[in-house]
Design a protein around this motif. Structure first.
Motif: not given
Length: 380
Positions: A229-254
């Motif tokens: 069941e594990d999921v990993a996120v891989f990021l590079e070091d030149d990024i920005d992300m949405e402040k509400d990324i948790e809410i957005r991802m929980r919505h789309v993940w379904t």
């Protein structure tokens, strides 16, 4: 008068009970609507809702592990990523990228040149050149949880290979930048000629990037406590992300179907809304509506690897493709095209491109592709 007052008070009491009854009915309806949908979330997402309200076990709304890939000497980037980490309270593992000047890069170049001089052991030729067959056991090994023994290009930079290199030659017999091109299909290698665009030329920074991502994926796979069941996120070091990324991802993940491999949280140089968005079974209140809400689409032709998620089986499947010698280090690692891949649109993680590029030295902040977030941590 007393009777009238009593009747008045009785009316008020009945009104209060009526209001309370309506509130209870409304609350029960909301619970009945939301509870089944919570069951569709991965266990590590919904566990904090159902079992342990004191801790959120998932990161960025979806992940059990997060990896940040970064060159050790790029302290300018690491300082900015520390601000992002602290802002989002991410507990990530930093993977030190291999420096393009490392002697191992020259040795990998040598192996690529040697590999391309070979004809595939199985396969045929077509108009675009030699065609090979992928190993037949990829899917079976991807579904397994057994240890993946080093194989293919894993062995190109193994300790044994390095020891043999040091004892047989003081330096690799390949120039620092040989005339090697990137493949444009699985095994279609265009000839080198002057004037080719930079994106068609295989360079030391591109080799370094490939090697570093493979190392991070390998770390995720080789953990002793890994579960399917594990999921990993891989990021590079030149990024920005949405402040509400948790809410957005929980919505789309379904929306993700069973057996998914890879999800691009951001992309470049592609129209990832080409295919229709997957329907979401999660009904969100209009009070929680998000501006420019993100959706999940089947991947079309995503480029760039600044932010992506892998399931454990997807990581195992990806690694087996990336280490297959005729394919290894020849195309961008996001272009194998054989994974069950999906893309988040609009992107929830983007490249900032405010500091110098490591992949295209001398080009300033990198390619011309630009995106913007709704409300990024850095305001990008």
């Amino acid at each position: 008068m007393v009777a009238s007052l009593f009747i008045c008070r009785a009316g008020v009491t009945r009104y209060i009970y009526l209001v309370l009854g309506l509130v209870l009915v409304l609350w029960a309806s909301i619970l009945a609507l939301v509870s089944p949908q919570l069951k569709t979330l991965p266990p590590f997402v919904r566990s904090w809702k159902e079992e342990d309200h004191s801790a959120v076990l998932s990161q960025l709304g979806i992940a059990s592990q997060v990896y940040l890939i970064s060159l050790p000497w790029r302290q300018d980037r690491r300082q900015q990523m520390e601000h992002l980490r602290a802002s989002k309270e991410i507990n990530w593992t930093v993977v030190d990228a291999l420096d393009p000047s490392n002697i191992a890069i020259s040795y990998i170049f040598k192996r690529i040149v040697s590999q391309r001089s070979l004809r595939p052991s199985k396969g045929h030729r077509d108009d675009s050149g030699p065609v090979f067959h992928w190993p037949a056991d990829i899917n079976a090994l991807a579904a397994s949880t057994e240890y993946l023994e080093p194989s293919g290009s894993d062995l190109w930079t193994s300790s044994d290979a390095q020891n043999r290199r040091l004892t047989t030659s003081s330096s690799p017999s390949v120039s620092p930048r040989p005339n090697v091109t990137c493949a444009n299909q699985d095994h279609s290698i265009p000839p080198f000629k002057p004037g080719l665009p930079d994106w068609m030329i295989l360079t030391a920074p591109k080799i370094s990037c490939w090697h570093s991502h493979v190392s991070a994926v390998r770390q995720f796979i080789d953990r002793g406590n890994a579960t399917p069941e594990d999921v990993a996120v891989f990021l590079e070091d030149d990024i920005d992300m949405e402040k509400d990324i948790e809410i957005r991802m929980r919505h789309v993940w379904t929306s993700l179907p069973p057996g998914w491999d890879m999800v691009f949280l951001g992309h470049c140089w592609s129209n990832e809304s080409f295919y229709s968005a997957l329907p979401s079974p999660l009904v969100m209140s209009s009070l929680c509506d998000l501006p420019t809400r993100s959706h999940i689409h089947p991947s079309y032709s995503p480029r760039c690897t600044h932010a992506y998620a892998l399931s454990l089986s997807g990581a195992r499947r990806l690694l087996q493709h990336l280490r297959y010698p005729p394919f290894a280090y020849s195309r961008a690692l996001d272009q194998a095209g054989r994974l069950r891949a999906f893309s988040v649109v609009p992107s929830v993680v983007i490249q900032r491109k405010v500091l110098s590029s490591d992949i295209f030295p001398g080009s300033g902040a990198g390619s011309a592709w630009r995106e913007h977030l709704v409300d990024g941590v850095f305001g990008t």
